[in-house]
Design a protein around this motif. Structure first.
Motif: not given
Length: 67
Positions: A25-32, A38-42, A52-54
């Motif tokens: 995580v490197d930044r937060k904006s309005n709840g996101w 870091s690695e590939g997603s499953r 961005w994720v909630a």
């Protein structure tokens, strides 16, 4: 959870993250949070992808590497 191209549900989904996927995580904006995988997603999202994720879906954890 959706990995989105911007901080909000109106932005396109880049794919789905699954439980256990490792992100930085490197930044937060309005709840996101802006995150980078870091690695590939499953689910098939490549390592290094940024989106961005909630906030409500994230659970903080601490990882350590022992030499």
């Amino acid at each position: 959870m959706n990995l989105r191209s911007g901080a909000g549900t109106r932005y396109a989904s880049l794919g789905h993250l699954t439980r256990g996927d490792l992100i930085d995580v490197d930044r937060k904006s309005n709840g996101w949070y802006r995150v980078t995988l870091s690695e590939g997603s499953r689910s098939g999202i490549k390592a290094g992808t940024t989106g961005w994720v909630a906030e409500r879906y994230l659970k903080p954890s601490v990882c350590m590497q022992l030499d």
